[in-house]
Scaffold this motif. Structure first.
Motif, PDB file in Angstrom:
ATOM      1  N   VAL A 119       4.524  48.144  11.003  1.00 31.40           N
ATOM      2  CA  VAL A 119       5.252  46.936  11.406  1.00 31.40           C
ATOM      3  C   VAL A 119       4.573  46.260  12.603  1.00 31.40           C
ATOM      4  O   VAL A 119       4.296  45.061  12.587  1.00 31.40           O
ATOM      5  CB  VAL A 119       6.726  47.279  11.748  1.00 31.40           C
ATOM      6  N   SER A 120       4.259  47.059  13.630  1.00 30.25           N
ATOM      7  CA  SER A 120       3.732  46.463  14.858  1.00 30.25           C
ATOM      8  C   SER A 120       2.296  45.964  14.678  1.00 30.25           C
ATOM      9  O   SER A 120       1.966  44.865  15.099  1.00 30.25           O
ATOM     10  CB  SER A 120       3.771  47.490  15.998  1.00 30.25           C
ATOM     11  N   ARG A 121       1.455  46.768  14.074  1.00 28.68           N
ATOM     12  CA  ARG A 121       0.051  46.388  13.983  1.00 28.68           C
ATOM     13  C   ARG A 121      -0.237  45.542  12.747  1.00 28.68           C
ATOM     14  O   ARG A 121      -0.914  44.533  12.808  1.00 28.68           O
ATOM     15  CB  ARG A 121      -0.825  47.657  13.943  1.00 28.68           C
ATOM     16  N   ASP A 122       0.317  45.997  11.598  1.00 23.87           N
ATOM     17  CA  ASP A 122      -0.058  45.344  10.340  1.00 23.87           C
ATOM     18  C   ASP A 122       0.912  44.244   9.914  1.00 23.87           C
ATOM     19  O   ASP A 122       0.635  43.522   8.958  1.00 23.87           O
ATOM     20  CB  ASP A 122      -0.163  46.399   9.227  1.00 23.87           C
ATOM     21  N   GLN A 123       2.063  44.145  10.603  1.00 17.92           N
ATOM     22  CA  GLN A 123       3.006  43.046  10.341  1.00 17.92           C
ATOM     23  C   GLN A 123       3.526  43.039   8.900  1.00 17.92           C
ATOM     24  O   GLN A 123       3.608  41.983   8.280  1.00 17.92           O
ATOM     25  CB  GLN A 123       2.327  41.696  10.611  1.00 17.92           C
ATOM     26  N   VAL A 124       3.857  44.201   8.367  1.00 14.40           N
ATOM     27  CA  VAL A 124       4.391  44.230   7.002  1.00 14.40           C
ATOM     28  C   VAL A 124       5.860  43.783   7.025  1.00 14.40           C
ATOM     29  O   VAL A 124       6.532  43.895   8.055  1.00 14.40           O
ATOM     30  CB  VAL A 124       4.276  45.650   6.365  1.00 14.40           C
ATOM     31  N   LYS A 129      13.619  46.282  12.127  1.00 12.74           N
ATOM     32  CA  LYS A 129      14.155  45.319  11.139  1.00 12.74           C
ATOM     33  C   LYS A 129      13.214  45.119   9.956  1.00 12.74           C
ATOM     34  O   LYS A 129      12.834  43.986   9.624  1.00 12.74           O
ATOM     35  CB  LYS A 129      14.473  43.986  11.809  1.00 12.74           C
ATOM     36  N   VAL A 130      12.831  46.236   9.331  1.00 13.13           N
ATOM     37  CA  VAL A 130      12.024  46.184   8.100  1.00 13.13           C
ATOM     38  C   VAL A 130      12.630  47.151   7.085  1.00 13.13           C
ATOM     39  O   VAL A 130      12.906  48.309   7.420  1.00 13.13           O
ATOM     40  CB  VAL A 130      10.557  46.573   8.391  1.00 13.13           C
ATOM     41  N   PRO A 131      12.901  46.716   5.851  1.00 16.42           N
ATOM     42  CA  PRO A 131      13.535  47.621   4.881  1.00 16.42           C
ATOM     43  C   PRO A 131      12.571  48.664   4.324  1.00 16.42           C
ATOM     44  O   PRO A 131      11.382  48.399   4.165  1.00 16.42           O
ATOM     45  CB  PRO A 131      13.989  46.664   3.770  1.00 16.42           C
ATOM     46  N   LEU A 132      13.135  49.843   4.052  1.00 16.02           N
ATOM     47  CA  LEU A 132      12.368  50.920   3.405  1.00 16.02           C
ATOM     48  C   LEU A 132      12.775  50.972   1.940  1.00 16.02           C
ATOM     49  O   LEU A 132      13.961  50.971   1.621  1.00 16.02           O
ATOM     50  CB  LEU A 132      12.702  52.279   4.029  1.00 16.02           C
ATOM     51  N   LEU A 133      11.780  51.049   1.046  1.00 16.80           N
ATOM     52  CA  LEU A 133      12.060  51.236  -0.387  1.00 16.80           C
ATOM     53  C   LEU A 133      11.735  52.694  -0.688  1.00 16.80           C
ATOM     54  O   LEU A 133      10.573  53.058  -0.862  1.00 16.80           O
ATOM     55  CB  LEU A 133      11.184  50.280  -1.202  1.00 16.80           C
ATOM     56  N   ALA A 134      12.778  53.524  -0.692  1.00 21.00           N
ATOM     57  CA  ALA A 134      12.567  54.973  -0.681  1.00 21.00           C
ATOM     58  C   ALA A 134      12.385  55.545  -2.088  1.00 21.00           C
ATOM     59  O   ALA A 134      13.327  55.518  -2.888  1.00 21.00           O
ATOM     60  CB  ALA A 134      13.757  55.644   0.001  1.00 21.00           C
ATOM     61  N   PRO A 135      11.186  56.086  -2.403  1.00 19.96           N
ATOM     62  CA  PRO A 135      10.951  56.641  -3.743  1.00 19.96           C
ATOM     63  C   PRO A 135      11.386  58.107  -3.818  1.00 19.96           C
ATOM     64  O   PRO A 135      10.612  58.968  -4.241  1.00 19.96           O
ATOM     65  CB  PRO A 135       9.430  56.492  -3.892  1.00 19.96           C
ATOM     66  N   VAL A 136      12.582  58.405  -3.348  1.00 23.72           N
ATOM     67  CA  VAL A 136      13.023  59.807  -3.249  1.00 23.72           C
ATOM     68  C   VAL A 136      14.399  59.985  -3.882  1.00 23.72           C
ATOM     69  O   VAL A 136      15.154  59.034  -4.013  1.00 23.72           O
ATOM     70  CB  VAL A 136      13.094  60.259  -1.764  1.00 23.72           C
TER      71      VAL A 136
END
Lengths: 386, 284
Positions: A97-102, A125-132
């Motif tokens: 988030v901080s470096r790559d700005q995803v 404030k970035v959503p996680l799409l959890a493949p678990v």
């Protein structure tokens, strides 16, 4: 034509070609790509799933970008290896988030890592799409729940599907063999919780560490408990194969059900001839009996020189497709917050895997029973049961 | 009683694996005073190659791979000695690094799939107990290697050189024994023994790329449980841990089973029983 003339013509053609390409693809050449993170376990024990997830996301990204990306804007995926380590997963979210700005992150690689990464994703404030499948990943008690969206069926759905099938066949006394970790323990706990409602009884349980070299003692314990069917909550292929061999050796000749973690080629190869009829729940059937969507992904993987492994590829691409679908639906600026808000309104989402993803404000478990198939081992293959 | 006997027999077959892994550990400890943490990784490498190629050729190539990996460790050992590093912990840490490297190489080359091969399908029924021949084969191989190793250590000139180098390296050097070269041989032997264990595990239960260090730990626990003074005790230690694990899995809480090797290590180290005599002129 002299050699100099030939060079000159070639040069002019090259310049024309370059100009033509630039004019033809103005959007992809000029628009900054939309960045999505992929925080996967590409080393450590969960690399079993993390590497197929990475491979599938890579080939699917090319496919989806060739279809126009996000409304003409190309998508870039930035990978980060969480090394199957919770602390590293937290660092990964920070860095992505901080470096790559995803604006969204597919991951983390394991349930435990999602629990570690969730609070940081919420803060940033970035959503996680959890493949678990880990049930706790979308537990309503989690303060960070609004930021976690599951892209695989949860373990609760998997276990209920297996036990329902076992009960339907008249197997009321169930023995549980499980791997010694949170995934395995969940299998026993959920089975015991569901037992009464399904009219079954968990008569014995036997755990084993990932690297156990002999599982006959566990098989004897379940044989002595007079189990009518065995449910294996295992995702380590060698452990599952070892138990099946041990069960046959000690005379535990009852139906065996494998959890979706075992729908892997190496498990099928490992159990060999003694496993005919063994039932394995599977998220799709990418390797042996693919649906049209799975076939497309399988072809993309093979074209890239990869051998399809199982469900890792499917849940990984669920995450990518969901992120792109959310981004497409956003009218204004695409940020982590707007991605999160968009995801809560995604429904009927079709990816390469079976089933349709659907999230609501109150339910962040995107994929359900329709993503699952029952398979049976026949002639060394996982055949989808009709 | 029959059930108890069955658990004990299963435990002995399981323990044979630990005993086999304990042989190179106790050999290295007795002769070089250090631990080769890469033994489990040699086993993993042999299994990976054996699973890929299959058959007798696969087994031979697997052993060759394990031997090459252990020769890397032997070379590191020789280089450290030549550079004047005689601290045994440095050698142990180097082997730890090699173990991690081998695990990574296996993951990079073979991916994360499990290594499992079909062993023998036959089942023998002895006094009501069903036994797959692989178990007795593992035990027999372990005993045969133990006998061979004991004969080598106590009945040959090479064995005398090994023991002399261990007891008094300086004296052995003065007596004309090439101590470093002889000790380097131990690491190569570790590769072969680890490789054999890996192949037997491949045909018994199978393993994956994460197995290396846990196999090392099981072998280490087995090698110290009855004192690390000779390989026979190491093998016996393996059998004892195997039986304890089987009984624990059968009668106790299964969660305890995995803790047994670690518990043995802690107990042995805590009680100061780790072959302390080795450092005070004790003759192995």
């Amino acid at each position: 034509m002299t050699s100099n003339q030939t060079t000159s013509v070639t040069r002019r053609l090259a310049i024309c070609a370059c100009l033509g390409l630039t004019l033809a693809w103005p959007s992809f050449a000029q628009v900054a790509p939309l960045k999505i993170g992929a925080l996967l376990s590409m080393s450590g024990p969960a690399a079993v799933f993390g590497i197929p997830e990475r491979d599938a996301i890579t080939v699917a990204l090319e496919d989806l970008n060739s279809q126009g990306g996000v409304n003409g804007r190309p998508v870039q995926v930035i990978f980060y290896d969480d090394r199957t380590d919770a602390a590293e997963a937290g660092r990964g979210v920070n860095q992505l988030v901080s470096r790559d700005q995803v604006v969204a992150i597919i991951g983390a690689g394991t349930g435990g890592n999602v629990l570690a990464a969730g609070p940081i994703a919420m803060r940033l404030k970035v959503p996680l799409l959890a493949p678990v499948g880990t049930i706790a990943a979308t537990d309503k008690k989690n303060a960070f729940l609004p930021w976690v969206f599951r892209v695989a069926p949860s373990d609760a759905v998997n276990i209920r599907t297996i036990l329902t099938d076992a009960a339907k066949d008249g197997n009321k006394r169930i023995g549980v063999f499980y791997q010694e970790d949170a995934y395995g323990k969940t299998g026993v706990d959920v089975a015991e919780q569901l037992a009464q409602s399904l009219g079954i009884q968990v008569v014995g349980s036997a755990p084993a560490p990932y690297t156990a070299t002999d599982l006959t003692a566990q098989a004897i314990k379940l044989r002595e408990a007079n189990a009518q069917a065995i449910f294996m909550q295992v995702s380590v292929a060698s452990l599952g194969a070892g138990f099946v061999k041990a069960a046959r050796q000690v005379g535990l000749n009852v139906p065996i059900y494998g959890s979706s973690g075992l729908a892997q080629k190496s498990f099928v190869d490992g159990v060999g001839a003694g496993a005919e009829g063994l039932r394995v729940l599977s998220i799709g059937n990418l390797v042996y009996d693919p649906s049209p969507g799975e076939k497309k992904l399988s072809d993309l993987l093979r074209a890239a020189g990869k051998v399809p492994q199982g469900w890792g590829e499917l849940v990984g691409t669920n995450g990518l497709v969901a992120a792109i679908a959310a981004a497409k639906s956003i009218k204004g600026e695409i940020t982590g917050q707007s991605m999160r808000d968009a995801m809560e309104n995604l429904c009927g989402l079709e990816a390469y895997a079976r089933g349709k993803g659907c999230w609501t404000k109150d339910d962040h478990d995107g994929w359900r029973e329709d993503a699952l198939v029952f398979t049976e081992i026949a002639n060394g293959r996982l055949r989808t049961r009709k | 009683m029959l059930l108890f006997t069955e658990y004990v027999i299963r435990g002995l077959f399981l323990g044979a694996m630990y005993g086999l892994l304990a042989l190179p550990m106790s050999l290295a400890f007795v002769t070089v005073g250090t631990i080769d943490f890469a033994v489990g990784a040699y086993a993993l490498l042999a299994a990976a190659i054996g699973a890929t190629v299959g058959g007798t050729l696969g087994a031979l190539l697997g052993l060759a791979g394990a031997l090459v990996a252990s020769l890397v460790m032997a070379a590191v050992f020789v280089l450290l000695k030549r550079a004047g590093h005689h601290d045994t912990i440095m050698i142990a840490l180097s082997s730890f690094g090699l173990a991690v490297a081998i695990g990574s190489i296996v993951l990079a080359s073979w991916g994360s799939t499990a290594f499992v091969r079909q062993g023998l399908d036959a089942v023998w029924t002895v006094a009501g107990i069903r036994i797959n021949p692989q178990g007795p084969i593992n035990l027999a191989v372990g005993l045969a290697l133990l006998a061979g190793l004991t004969a080598l250590l106590f009945g040959t000139g090479l064995g005398r050189m090994l023991r002399a180098s261990a007891v008094n390296a300086q004296g052995a050097e003065l007596a004309g024994i090439p101590v470093v070269a002889v000790q380097a041989l131990i690491f190569a032997a570790g590769g072969l023994l680890g490789g054999i264990a890996g192949l037997l595990i491949l045909y018994s239960s199978g393993l994956d790329f994460t197995a290396g260090l846990s196999l090392t730990l099981s072998g280490f626990a087995a090698s110290i449980v009855f004192g690390v003074s000779n390989p026979a005790r190491g093998f016996l230690g393996g059998l004892a841990i195997g039986v304890a694990e089987a009984l624990s899995a059968g009668y106790g809480s299964g969660a305890m089973t995995a803790l047994i090797p670690q518990f043995v290590v802690l107990l042995t180290l805590g009680l100061g029983m780790l072959g302390a005599g080795r450092y005070t002129g004790y003759r192995p």
